[in-house]
Design a protein around this motif. Structure first.
Motif, PDB file in Angstrom:
ATOM      1  N   ALA A 298       0.818  -1.216   0.000  1.00  0.00           N
ATOM      2  CA  ALA A 298       0.000   0.000   0.000  1.00  0.00           C
ATOM      3  C   ALA A 298       0.849   1.262   0.000  1.00  0.00           C
ATOM      4  O   ALA A 298       0.369   2.338  -0.364  1.00  0.00           O
ATOM      5  N   MET A 299       2.117   1.138   0.383  1.00  0.00           N
ATOM      6  CA  MET A 299       3.033   2.281   0.319  1.00  0.00           C
ATOM      7  C   MET A 299       3.551   2.518  -1.096  1.00  0.00           C
ATOM      8  O   MET A 299       4.264   3.477  -1.351  1.00  0.00           O
ATOM      9  N   ARG A 300       3.201   1.606  -2.014  1.00  0.00           N
ATOM     10  CA  ARG A 300       3.655   1.636  -3.412  1.00  0.00           C
ATOM     11  C   ARG A 300       5.172   1.758  -3.507  1.00  0.00           C
ATOM     12  O   ARG A 300       5.707   2.653  -4.177  1.00  0.00           O
ATOM     13  N   PRO A 301       5.887   0.852  -2.850  1.00  0.00           N
ATOM     14  CA  PRO A 301       7.351   0.934  -2.895  1.00  0.00           C
ATOM     15  C   PRO A 301       7.887   0.514  -4.251  1.00  0.00           C
ATOM     16  O   PRO A 301       7.268  -0.289  -4.959  1.00  0.00           O
ATOM     17  N   ARG A 302       9.018   1.038  -4.600  1.00  0.00           N
ATOM     18  CA  ARG A 302       9.710   0.573  -5.799  1.00  0.00           C
ATOM     19  C   ARG A 302      10.425  -0.738  -5.523  1.00  0.00           C
ATOM     20  O   ARG A 302      10.616  -1.548  -6.429  1.00  0.00           O
ATOM     21  N   VAL A 303      10.865  -0.922  -4.269  1.00  0.00           N
ATOM     22  CA  VAL A 303      11.532  -2.163  -3.860  1.00  0.00           C
ATOM     23  C   VAL A 303      10.787  -2.744  -2.672  1.00  0.00           C
ATOM     24  O   VAL A 303      10.625  -2.084  -1.642  1.00  0.00           O
ATOM     25  N   LEU A 304      10.327  -3.987  -2.809  1.00  0.00           N
ATOM     26  CA  LEU A 304       9.680  -4.711  -1.726  1.00  0.00           C
ATOM     27  C   LEU A 304      10.645  -5.791  -1.254  1.00  0.00           C
ATOM     28  O   LEU A 304      11.045  -6.664  -2.024  1.00  0.00           O
ATOM     29  N   MET A 305      11.031  -5.730   0.020  1.00  0.00           N
ATOM     30  CA  MET A 305      11.953  -6.703   0.591  1.00  0.00           C
ATOM     31  C   MET A 305      11.208  -7.566   1.592  1.00  0.00           C
ATOM     32  O   MET A 305      10.403  -7.048   2.376  1.00  0.00           O
ATOM     33  N   MET A 306      11.486  -8.869   1.576  1.00  0.00           N
ATOM     34  CA  MET A 306      10.781  -9.801   2.453  1.00  0.00           C
ATOM     35  C   MET A 306      11.775 -10.760   3.088  1.00  0.00           C
ATOM     36  O   MET A 306      12.670 -11.273   2.405  1.00  0.00           O
ATOM     37  N   ASP A 307      11.608 -10.990   4.378  1.00  0.00           N
ATOM     38  CA  ASP A 307      12.479 -11.892   5.116  1.00  0.00           C
ATOM     39  C   ASP A 307      11.763 -13.230   5.292  1.00  0.00           C
ATOM     40  O   ASP A 307      10.790 -13.328   6.033  1.00  0.00           O
ATOM     41  N   GLU A 308      12.232 -14.254   4.578  1.00  0.00           N
ATOM     42  CA  GLU A 308      11.663 -15.607   4.638  1.00  0.00           C
ATOM     43  C   GLU A 308      10.139 -15.599   4.487  1.00  0.00           C
ATOM     44  O   GLU A 308       9.405 -16.103   5.346  1.00  0.00           O
ATOM     45  N   PRO A 309       9.610 -15.056   3.388  1.00  0.00           N
ATOM     46  CA  PRO A 309       8.151 -14.927   3.264  1.00  0.00           C
ATOM     47  C   PRO A 309       7.407 -16.245   3.156  1.00  0.00           C
ATOM     48  O   PRO A 309       6.221 -16.312   3.471  1.00  0.00           O
TER      49      PRO A 309
ATOM     50  N   THR B  10       7.098  -3.679  -9.530  1.00  0.00           N
ATOM     51  CA  THR B  10       7.768  -3.690  -8.235  1.00  0.00           C
ATOM     52  C   THR B  10       8.988  -4.601  -8.272  1.00  0.00           C
ATOM     53  O   THR B  10       8.922  -5.732  -8.738  1.00  0.00           O
ATOM     54  N   THR B  11      10.113  -4.094  -7.782  1.00  0.00           N
ATOM     55  CA  THR B  11      11.314  -4.899  -7.615  1.00  0.00           C
ATOM     56  C   THR B  11      11.189  -5.670  -6.310  1.00  0.00           C
ATOM     57  O   THR B  11      10.778  -5.119  -5.293  1.00  0.00           O
ATOM     58  N   VAL B  12      11.544  -6.952  -6.325  1.00  0.00           N
ATOM     59  CA  VAL B  12      11.366  -7.801  -5.151  1.00  0.00           C
ATOM     60  C   VAL B  12      12.703  -8.401  -4.738  1.00  0.00           C
ATOM     61  O   VAL B  12      13.408  -8.995  -5.556  1.00  0.00           O
ATOM     62  N   LEU B  13      13.032  -8.251  -3.450  1.00  0.00           N
ATOM     63  CA  LEU B  13      14.217  -8.863  -2.845  1.00  0.00           C
ATOM     64  C   LEU B  13      13.738  -9.781  -1.731  1.00  0.00           C
ATOM     65  O   LEU B  13      13.069  -9.329  -0.798  1.00  0.00           O
ATOM     66  N   MET B  14      14.065 -11.063  -1.828  1.00  0.00           N
ATOM     67  CA  MET B  14      13.570 -12.056  -0.884  1.00  0.00           C
ATOM     68  C   MET B  14      14.731 -12.774  -0.209  1.00  0.00           C
ATOM     69  O   MET B  14      15.576 -13.374  -0.887  1.00  0.00           O
ATOM     70  N   ALA B  15      14.783 -12.716   1.115  1.00  0.00           N
ATOM     71  CA  ALA B  15      15.725 -13.536   1.869  1.00  0.00           C
ATOM     72  C   ALA B  15      15.089 -14.894   2.097  1.00  0.00           C
ATOM     73  O   ALA B  15      13.941 -14.991   2.529  1.00  0.00           O
ATOM     74  N   THR B  16      15.825 -15.959   1.788  1.00  0.00           N
ATOM     75  CA  THR B  16      15.266 -17.301   1.903  1.00  0.00           C
ATOM     76  C   THR B  16      16.377 -18.320   2.098  1.00  0.00           C
ATOM     77  O   THR B  16      17.530 -18.087   1.708  1.00  0.00           O
ATOM     78  N   HIS B  17      16.031 -19.449   2.726  1.00  0.00           N
ATOM     79  CA  HIS B  17      16.934 -20.594   2.796  1.00  0.00           C
ATOM     80  C   HIS B  17      16.629 -21.600   1.698  1.00  0.00           C
ATOM     81  O   HIS B  17      17.367 -22.572   1.526  1.00  0.00           O
ATOM     82  N   ASP B  18      15.536 -21.391   0.988  1.00  0.00           N
ATOM     83  CA  ASP B  18      15.036 -22.372   0.033  1.00  0.00           C
ATOM     84  C   ASP B  18      15.730 -22.174  -1.314  1.00  0.00           C
ATOM     85  O   ASP B  18      15.326 -21.326  -2.118  1.00  0.00           O
ATOM     86  N   VAL B  19      16.772 -22.963  -1.561  1.00  0.00           N
ATOM     87  CA  VAL B  19      17.532 -22.803  -2.798  1.00  0.00           C
ATOM     88  C   VAL B  19      16.704 -23.194  -4.014  1.00  0.00           C
ATOM     89  O   VAL B  19      16.896 -22.639  -5.107  1.00  0.00           O
ATOM     90  N   ASP B  20      15.792 -24.150  -3.860  1.00  0.00           N
ATOM     91  CA  ASP B  20      14.941 -24.536  -4.988  1.00  0.00           C
ATOM     92  C   ASP B  20      14.001 -23.393  -5.368  1.00  0.00           C
ATOM     93  O   ASP B  20      13.777 -23.116  -6.554  1.00  0.00           O
ATOM     94  N   LEU B  21      13.452 -22.726  -4.368  1.00  0.00           N
ATOM     95  CA  LEU B  21      12.610 -21.564  -4.619  1.00  0.00           C
ATOM     96  C   LEU B  21      13.420 -20.461  -5.292  1.00  0.00           C
ATOM     97  O   LEU B  21      12.963 -19.833  -6.249  1.00  0.00           O
ATOM     98  N   ALA B  22      14.630 -20.212  -4.798  1.00  0.00           N
ATOM     99  CA  ALA B  22      15.471 -19.168  -5.383  1.00  0.00           C
ATOM    100  C   ALA B  22      15.764 -19.450  -6.853  1.00  0.00           C
ATOM    101  O   ALA B  22      15.667 -18.559  -7.701  1.00  0.00           O
TER     102      ALA B  22
END
Length: 292
Positions: free
Chosen positions: A165-176, A200-212
């Motif tokens: 809702a903030m309409r960010p250009r970059v959305l970052m998520m920690d282990e979504p 929207t640009t998306v940056l995702m922190a994850t442990h899931d290498v298959d997802l990455a």
């Protein structure tokens, strides 16, 4: 001789330059990190537990201040005052791992409206942003639902909607995707696909290498030697890097190596990154994944 004009590269939306950080009375978590997030990319941030992924996200979002180095937004150094942080957070939003750390209002609609309201936007604009964010995360029907009555997956998507809702250009998520069942993961990934299609640009922190491997364009891998960035398939095929970061080999990478070892897939052919990709290939006997 007329000099050739070299086209300038686009300025990253947000960038850390020589960034370092240590928590009080603790060793350095990050040191000398250079990391840029470019417009329009899907980036997977990977690394071992305690390796600094969450700290890196908080530095990028302004939740933590660099102990050394600097944070840049559109090439200009971020000021850690009210004006500077407001400017940063209208461009960059972080969704934390546990949605219960982010949701606090009585209903979903009220929670999603909090950020736009705090920007001082007109009521009509706030309503529009809330409606767009709820639709983007496929939770419009939950607008009036009390947040404490949501399922875990619904709380995850409500927390992301508040950031959207903030309409960010970059959305970052920690282990979504942590804690979500397979159906919940697919619904979330579908929502992220729609957000990317909307710019929207998306940056995702994850442990899931298959997802990455399946989802990202690029990877950023934290190891004791520092941060390495590059195309996701290239980095996740680097055995030494994966060992240093304590990450396992992606399923798709292992399958591609096996196919190449048996002469079924050459270096220039697309790799099957998911079981579904492999199933399609196995069902297409007339079109093997070998280039001529």
């Amino acid at each position: 001789m007329i000099p050739t004009k070299v086209p300038s590269l686009p300025v990253p939306v947000v960038r850390l330059v020589g960034a370092g950080f240590a928590y009080e009375d603790g060793p350095a978590v990050l040191s000398g990190v250079d990391f840029a997030v470019a417009e329009g990319r899907a980036v997977a941030l990977l690394g071992r537990n305690g390796g600094g992924k969450t700290t890196l996200l908080r530095l990028l979002s302004g939740g933590l201040r660099c102990g050394s180095g600097s944070l840049l937004l559109d090439g200009a150094e971020v000021a850690y005052d009210r004006k500077g942080l407001t400017r940063l957070r209208t461009s960059v939003q972080l969704v934390v791992q546990d949605p219960d750390d982010q949701l606090f209002a009585a209903s979903v609609g009220q929670d999603v409206s909090f950020g736009p309201t705090n920007l001082g936007l007109p009521e009509e604009e706030v309503r529009l942003r809330v409606a767009e964010a709820l639709e983007a995360l496929d939770i419009t029907a939950l607008a009036d639902r009390p947040t404490h009555l949501l399922s875990y997956g619904q709380r995850k998507r409500a927390a992301i909607a508040g950031a959207v809702a903030m309409r960010p250009r970059v959305l970052m998520m920690d282990e979504p995707t942590a804690g979500l069942d397979p159906h919940g993961q697919e619904r979330l990934l579908d929502a992220l696909r729609r957000l990317r299609e909307a710019g929207t640009t998306v940056l995702m922190a994850t442990h899931d290498v298959d997802l990455a491997l399946r989802w990202a364009d690029e990877a950023a891998v934290l190891s004791p030697a520092g941060l390495r960035t590059g195309p996701v398939a290239e980095l996740l095929a680097d055995d030494a890097l994966l060992d240093a970061a304590r990450l396992r080999r992606p399923w798709g990478t292992a399958v591609a190596r096996l196919l190449r070892a048996r002469g079924l897939l050459d270096a220039g052919a697309p790799e099957p990154r998911t079981p579904e990709d492999l199933d399609v290939w196995l069902g297409s006997a007339a079109t093997p994944l070998v280039t001529e």
